[in-house]
Design an enzyme around this catalytic site. Structure first.
Site, PDB file in Angstrom:
ATOM      1  N   LYS A 138       4.782   1.259 -17.207  1.00 38.06           N
ATOM      2  CA  LYS A 138       4.402   0.003 -16.531  1.00 38.06           C
ATOM      3  C   LYS A 138       3.362   0.290 -15.444  1.00 38.06           C
ATOM      4  CE  LYS A 138       7.168  -1.504 -13.124  1.00 38.06           C
ATOM      5  NZ  LYS A 138       6.569  -1.720 -11.791  1.00 38.06           N
ATOM      6  N   ASN A 139       3.617   1.330 -14.630  1.00 31.12           N
ATOM      7  CA  ASN A 139       2.765   1.577 -13.457  1.00 31.12           C
ATOM      8  C   ASN A 139       1.446   2.247 -13.807  1.00 31.12           C
ATOM      9  OD1 ASN A 139       4.711   0.338 -12.001  1.00 31.12           O
ATOM     10  ND2 ASN A 139       5.489   2.190 -11.013  1.00 31.12           N
ATOM     11  N   CYS A 147       8.396  -7.333  -0.171  1.00 32.43           N
ATOM     12  CA  CYS A 147       9.389  -7.447  -1.245  1.00 32.43           C
ATOM     13  C   CYS A 147      10.666  -6.814  -0.716  1.00 32.43           C
ATOM     14  CB  CYS A 147       8.896  -6.730  -2.511  1.00 32.43           C
ATOM     15  SG  CYS A 147       8.857  -4.971  -2.323  1.00 32.43           S
ATOM     16  N   ARG A 163       5.276  -3.508   2.723  1.00 30.64           N
ATOM     17  CA  ARG A 163       4.248  -3.083   1.757  1.00 30.64           C
ATOM     18  C   ARG A 163       2.869  -3.690   2.050  1.00 30.64           C
ATOM     19  NH1 ARG A 163       6.921  -3.007  -4.032  1.00 30.64           N
ATOM     20  NH2 ARG A 163       5.205  -1.555  -4.455  1.00 30.64           N
ATOM     21  N   ASP A 180      10.826   6.205  -7.062  1.00 28.19           N
ATOM     22  CA  ASP A 180      11.307   5.276  -8.097  1.00 28.19           C
ATOM     23  C   ASP A 180      12.505   5.823  -8.864  1.00 28.19           C
ATOM     24  OD1 ASP A 180       8.006   3.999  -9.014  1.00 28.19           O
ATOM     25  OD2 ASP A 180       9.330   3.624  -7.313  1.00 28.19           O
ATOM     26  N   ARG A 183      11.453  -6.667 -15.560  1.00 24.74           N
ATOM     27  CA  ARG A 183      10.116  -6.329 -15.086  1.00 24.74           C
ATOM     28  C   ARG A 183       9.719  -4.915 -15.466  1.00 24.74           C
ATOM     29  NH1 ARG A 183       8.965  -7.633  -9.004  1.00 24.74           N
ATOM     30  NH2 ARG A 183       7.023  -6.811  -9.835  1.00 24.74           N
TER      31      ARG A 183
HETATM   32  C1  EPZ Z   1       3.308   2.078  -6.432  1.00 22.52           C
HETATM   33  O1  EPZ Z   1       3.463   1.081  -5.436  1.00 22.52           O
HETATM   34  C2  EPZ Z   1       4.308   1.741  -7.534  1.00 22.52           C
HETATM   35  N1  EPZ Z   1       3.992   0.440  -8.100  1.00 22.52           N
HETATM   36  C3  EPZ Z   1       5.733   1.735  -6.951  1.00 22.52           C
HETATM   37  O2  EPZ Z   1       6.636   1.497  -8.041  1.00 22.52           O
HETATM   38  C4  EPZ Z   1       6.017   3.122  -6.379  1.00 22.52           C
HETATM   39  O3  EPZ Z   1       7.304   3.113  -5.783  1.00 22.52           O
HETATM   40  C5  EPZ Z   1       4.960   3.467  -5.317  1.00 22.52           C
HETATM   41  O4  EPZ Z   1       3.630   3.378  -5.905  1.00 22.52           O
HETATM   42  C6  EPZ Z   1       5.148   4.874  -4.756  1.00 22.52           C
HETATM   43  O5  EPZ Z   1       5.092   5.808  -5.781  1.00 22.52           O
HETATM   44  C7  EPZ Z   1       3.011   0.348  -9.038  1.00 22.52           C
HETATM   45  O6  EPZ Z   1       2.381   1.332  -9.392  1.00 22.52           O
HETATM   46  C8  EPZ Z   1       2.750  -1.014  -9.606  1.00 22.52           C
HETATM   47  P1  EPZ Z   1       2.028   2.959  -2.228  1.00 22.52           P
HETATM   48  P2  EPZ Z   1       2.371   0.966  -4.243  1.00 22.52           P
HETATM   49  O7  EPZ Z   1       0.766   2.251  -1.906  1.00 22.52           O
HETATM   50  O8  EPZ Z   1       1.031   1.314  -4.751  1.00 22.52           O
HETATM   51  C9  EPZ Z   1       2.712   2.043   2.415  1.00 22.52           C
HETATM   52  C10 EPZ Z   1       8.414   0.439  -9.152  1.00 22.52           C
HETATM   53  O9  EPZ Z   1       9.637   0.426  -8.935  1.00 22.52           O
HETATM   54  N2  EPZ Z   1       1.369   1.445   2.383  1.00 22.52           N
HETATM   55  O10 EPZ Z   1       1.972   4.378  -2.685  1.00 22.52           O
HETATM   56  O11 EPZ Z   1       2.566  -0.334  -3.575  1.00 22.52           O
HETATM   57  C11 EPZ Z   1       3.698   1.269   1.566  1.00 22.52           C
HETATM   58  O12 EPZ Z   1       4.249   0.195   2.306  1.00 22.52           O
HETATM   59  C12 EPZ Z   1       7.432   0.291  -8.001  1.00 22.52           C
HETATM   60  O13 EPZ Z   1       7.897   0.598 -10.298  1.00 22.52           O
HETATM   61  C13 EPZ Z   1       0.795   0.998   3.570  1.00 22.52           C
HETATM   62  O14 EPZ Z   1       1.402   1.070   4.636  1.00 22.52           O
HETATM   63  O15 EPZ Z   1       2.888   2.125  -3.275  1.00 22.52           O
HETATM   64  C14 EPZ Z   1       4.734   2.323   1.239  1.00 22.52           C
HETATM   65  O16 EPZ Z   1       5.641   2.444   2.321  1.00 22.52           O
HETATM   66  C15 EPZ Z   1       8.154   0.086  -6.670  1.00 22.52           C
HETATM   67  N3  EPZ Z   1      -0.449   0.444   3.544  1.00 22.52           N
HETATM   68  C16 EPZ Z   1       3.898   3.594   1.113  1.00 22.52           C
HETATM   69  O17 EPZ Z   1       2.659   3.330   1.823  1.00 22.52           O
HETATM   70  C17 EPZ Z   1      -1.161   0.358   2.363  1.00 22.52           C
HETATM   71  O18 EPZ Z   1      -2.318  -0.133   2.395  1.00 22.52           O
HETATM   72  C18 EPZ Z   1       3.544   3.987  -0.316  1.00 22.52           C
HETATM   73  O19 EPZ Z   1       2.986   2.844  -0.925  1.00 22.52           O
HETATM   74  C19 EPZ Z   1      -0.573   0.824   1.168  1.00 22.52           C
HETATM   75  C20 EPZ Z   1       0.690   1.376   1.204  1.00 22.52           C
END
Ligand code: EPZ
Length: 424
Positions: free
Chosen positions: A22-23, A121, A126, A311, A403
């Site tokens: 999915k990701n 969420c 996020r 995850d 999802r």
């Molecule tokens: C991706 O989310 C995945 N989703 C998530 O999978 C996964 O848990 C996550 O990466 C970490 O591996 C998809 O790929 C669709 P991040 P993403 O940006 O990109 C903070 C699932 O269950 N952050 O790496 O949103 C953020 O809040 C989902 O399949 C900022 O502060 O994750 C988090 O605490 C859940 N500012 C951390 O960084 C930003 O601009 C990592 O987020 C971006 C992120």
């Protein structure tokens, strides 16, 4: 709303074929916005989030043709060759945070993008500040107004050297797509190294992009202006595979996972092995067995790839709740990713949360109960716990599962699980 009812105690035995990731599929679909030529994607999982991304891309003016694959998943052809609409509306974005991945490609292709802020969420606020500040370094002018990101690049995006303050999967993906069509060379430092990032980069290269450093924390992208028609297959879902590996371990069974990539699961295989689970690495397959059904407690800390994936944190907690001994599980990526703890406690798990860590005191068996899913991975954690628990478990709000897990009931039932979906 649908419920899932599970009667636990059946060791699972057999073979499970893993679906596309999915990701990985979601950013690959967004990448079609960069090109006016068709992008053919295979091994796309048939999931609710994929349908939402199709809805969003069609809203932008993309033509999407889809057909079922022979066994699992979908084949998609995405063509963004007409007049494109720059707006990603709140009523679609609120359904799926990954919608924000259209921001980079829209801005690169059209010079403008109007994308609803995704909102938080269950697992955290996020934000997308890293996405926005990096795009500004490439010359974008960004304004936040009435819950939307108004982004413009009247002179086009310019290559830049961008160092992320911390690893972000989504920010790396958005900037990778934006840089692929920027004027000049972009260097992304402290880039995420998840396999899904490499999959996006490999797909962009198949479309004609000029990218080096794939798989490392430093990506070098030389922008191009025209992409070519491409055909690309989505990588297998490492988190789905890890989830079913835990299903084998927690039920004391043995499963053969096929159509997967063991090399994407290093940290998960290491944790399972250290907990006493037998994992035989077959490259595109993984055999997982645990005849005794009781693991030893083992500590894990979620980290960016190649560390233990966030995850898989909830799923591993379910396993540790049935292990012999204590485990300390520390979540470093999201600020609120222990929503499954009170639900596991309803199944008699003994877990104490201190800030970002959970102390899991494993004991023999869990007891079936009525529980509620709160987010995608918390939902499947409850499924795993139910498979091992004595008696029946009823899981509410199972739309979360739809999802991210293709044919979950069918795949589990085929290897001996007593599981059914009840529509009320
Ligand atoms: C991706 O989310 C995945 N989703 C998530 O999978 C996964 O848990 C996550 O990466 C970490 O591996 C998809 O790929 C669709 P991040 P993403 O940006 O990109 C903070 C699932 O269950 N952050 O790496 O949103 C953020 O809040 C989902 O399949 C900022 O502060 O994750 C988090 O605490 C859940 N500012 C951390 O960084 C930003 O601009 C990592 O987020 C971006 C992120």
């Amino acid at each position: 709303m649908d419920q899932i009812r599970i009667t636990g105690g059946q060791p699972l035995h057999g073979t499970i074929s893993i679906s596309g990731a999915k990701n990985a599929a979601l950013p690959l679909m967004a990448a079609c916005l960069l090109s006016d030529k068709p992008l053919h994607l295979s091994n796309v999982p048939d999931l609710a989030d994929i349908a939402t991304m199709v809805e969003l891309l069609e809203n932008h003016g993309v033509t999407v043709e889809q057909k079922p694959a022979e066994d699992l998943g979908l084949e998609l052809t995405l063509t963004a060759d007409g007049t494109l609409n720059p707006t990603a509306p709140y009523d679609i974005v609120r359904k799926m945070r990954a919608s924000v991945l259209v921001l980079g490609p829209l801005l690169a292709r059209l010079g403008e993008a109007i994308v609803s802020l995704p909102g938080g969420c269950a697992i955290g606020t996020r934000p997308i500040d890293l996405h926005l500040s990096a795009l500004e370094q490439m010359g974008a002018v960004i304004e936040l107004k009435e819950g939307y990101v108004y982004a413009k690049a009247p002179e086009g995006l310019k290559g830049a050297t961008i160092r992320f303050p911390f690893v972000s999967v989504g920010a790396t993906e958005n900037l990778l797509m934006a840089a692929a069509m920027a004027d000049g060379t972009t260097i992304l430092e402290n880039a995420a190294r998840e396999p899904e990032i490499s999959d996006l980069a490999d797909c962009l290269v198949s479309m004609g992009a000029d990218i080096h450093g794939i798989g490392t924390e430093c990506l070098v992208i030389k922008g191009i202006s025209n992409f070519k028609e491409a055909t690309y297959s989505v990588i297998p879902d490492r988190i789905e595979a890890g989830t079913y590996a835990v299903a084998a371990a927690i039920t004391g069974g043995s499963l053969e996972l096929t159509n997967m990539r063991s090399d994407h699961l290093g940290a998960v295989i290491e944790a399972l092995t250290r907990a006493g689970v037998n994992c035989a690495n077959g490259g595109a397959s993984l055999s997982v067995s645990h005849p005794t059904g009781h693991c030893s407690g083992f500590d894990v800390v979620s980290q960016p790839y190649p560390g233990f994936p966030t995850d898989m944190q909830a799923q591993f907690m379910a396993l540790m709740a049935t292990a012999d001994g204590a485990s300390l599980i520390t979540e470093t990526i999201f600020e609120n990713r222990f929503m499954h703890v009170p639900e596991l406690a309803r199944m008699s798990a003994d877990i104490t949360v201190h800030g970002g860590s959970a102390m899991v005191r494993g004991h023999g068996s869990l007891k079936g109960a009525e529980v509620m899913a709160t987010d995608l991975r918390a939902s499947v954690c409850l499924v795993l716990a139910a498979l091992a628990a004595e008696g029946e478990t009823v899981i509410n709000r199972v739309y979360h599962l739809d999802r991210g897990y293709e044919q979950l009931e069918e795949k589990l039932r085929a290897v001996g699980a007593k599981i059914e979906r009840v529509s009320d």
